[in-house]
Design an enzyme around this catalytic site. Structure first.
Site, PDB file in Angstrom:
ATOM      1  CB  SER A   1      -0.949  -0.042   1.201  1.00 25.53           C
ATOM      2  OG  SER A   1      -1.968   0.928   1.090  1.00 25.53           O
TER       3      SER A   1
ATOM      4  CG  ASP B   1      -7.731  -1.599  -3.248  1.00 26.39           C
ATOM      5  OD1 ASP B   1      -8.255  -0.927  -2.333  1.00 26.39           O
ATOM      6  OD2 ASP B   1      -6.529  -1.903  -3.257  1.00 26.39           O
TER       7      ASP B   1
ATOM      8  CG  HIS C   1      -5.931  -2.003   0.139  1.00 25.75           C
ATOM      9  ND1 HIS C   1      -5.218  -1.543  -0.947  1.00 25.75           N
ATOM     10  CD2 HIS C   1      -5.279  -1.548   1.240  1.00 25.75           C
ATOM     11  CE1 HIS C   1      -4.180  -0.841  -0.526  1.00 25.75           C
ATOM     12  NE2 HIS C   1      -4.183  -0.826   0.790  1.00 25.75           N
TER      13      HIS C   1
END
Length: 308
Positions: A124, A234, A290
């Protein structure tokens, strides 16, 4: 305006305390997944060290990050793996990316085992710190860069989790200038001129302004492998095409332009086109949220990149 900015600053000071920690503790959708090794270990060998850097709100000592680092050393006995603790927890939110890059640089230079370079694996937001390090510093050098769900082309909406539902109303008072990491990669496609003028980090890092930084291109192209991984469901990084350097079209939120159709790719502002043509750039995707890839995906698709 001065009063507005003063109020904004006071609000962020409030969030650096226990309220932010409590919000982080109440949400786990920003944390690394817990992954197990499902294949047999490779033979003992001397290998390029690996540094893994967590995402926003996570920590290098959290169970998910530890599991990822443990699978790497489990798969490749003797491999030196660092679970970086740069900007752990709330600091990953309240520390700007430039400062995080400085801290990351100091940490890798303090490890003698990394002196000849390393493979970088990011999760991320951690990928932005890693790419910033590669493009601006790269000493010691990164040889391979594996990016898991990194918002490389920015984020166009406030993330859909409990933490940001609390922070975003305050952040919107000064979206490009707020003293938090998220402002560094915010991109409002409704107003390109303001983005190029006010973006304090992303527009520079992606060579989107008229003057191009040739060092950024040289350093990124020095990688032997660049891997982008995109989560196709996501809801934290929106649009998720950002994870493979795509994004919405300027003036058209919701209209996704993939990497190879962007002006940045066609004109090779970062050298990604040249890297793709020589097979140094590869992209993968998985069906999921995610950072919620499976042990099988990690074991069979990602861990092989850590073998020299």
């Amino acid at each position: 305006m001065a009063l507005l900015l003063a109020s904004c600053a006071l609000g962020y000071q409030h969030w650096t305390g226990s309220a932010l920690e409590q919000a982080l503790a109440s949400s786990s959708d920003h944390l690394a997944p817990t992954i197990s090794l499902i294949s047999e270990p490779a033979p003992l060998a001397e290998r390029t060290p690996v540094v893994m850097l967590h995402g926003m709100g996570d920590s290098g000592t959290n169970p998910g990050m530890r599991s990822l680092c443990d699978t790497a050393s489990g798969k490749y006995p003797g491999l030196h793996v660092v679970c970086s603790t740069v900007a752990d927890g709330a600091a990953s939110i309240t520390t700007t990316l430039d400062k995080q890059i400085e801290e990351f640089t100091a940490s890798v230079r303090a490890d003698a085992k990394l002196a000849n370079g390393f493979t970088a694996v990011g999760l991320s937001q951690g990928n932005l710190v890693l790419r910033g390090y590669i493009q601006r510093v790269n000493d010691p050098p990164v040889h391979k860069f594996i990016s898991m769900c990194g918002p490389h082309n920015g984020v166009g909406t406030c993330p859909d989790n409990v933490l940001y539902k609390l922070i975003c109303p305050l952040w919107r008072l000064d979206s490009y200038g707020a003293p938090i990491a998220f402002s560094d990669y915010w991109k409002d496609v409704a107003d390109k001129a303001t983005y190029l003028k006010k973006s304090r980090w992303l527009a520079d890092m992606n060579n989107e302004r008229e003057a191009k930084n040739v060092t950024y291109v040289k350093n990124l192209k020095s990688l032997t492998q660049l891997v982008f991984v995109e989560a196709l469901q996501d809801t934290m990084v929106v649009p998720h095409a950002s994870e493979t350097m795509g994004f919405w079209a300027w003036g058209s939120p919701g209209s996704v332009v993939p990497l190879n159709a962007t002006t940045a790719y066609k004109e090779d502002w970062l050298g990604l086109k040249a890297m793709a043509e020589t097979k140094k750039l590869v992209t993968y995707s998985y069906q999921g949220e995610h950072l919620r890839w499976s042990s099988a995906f990690w074991d069979q698709t990602i861990l092989p990149f850590l073998a020299d």
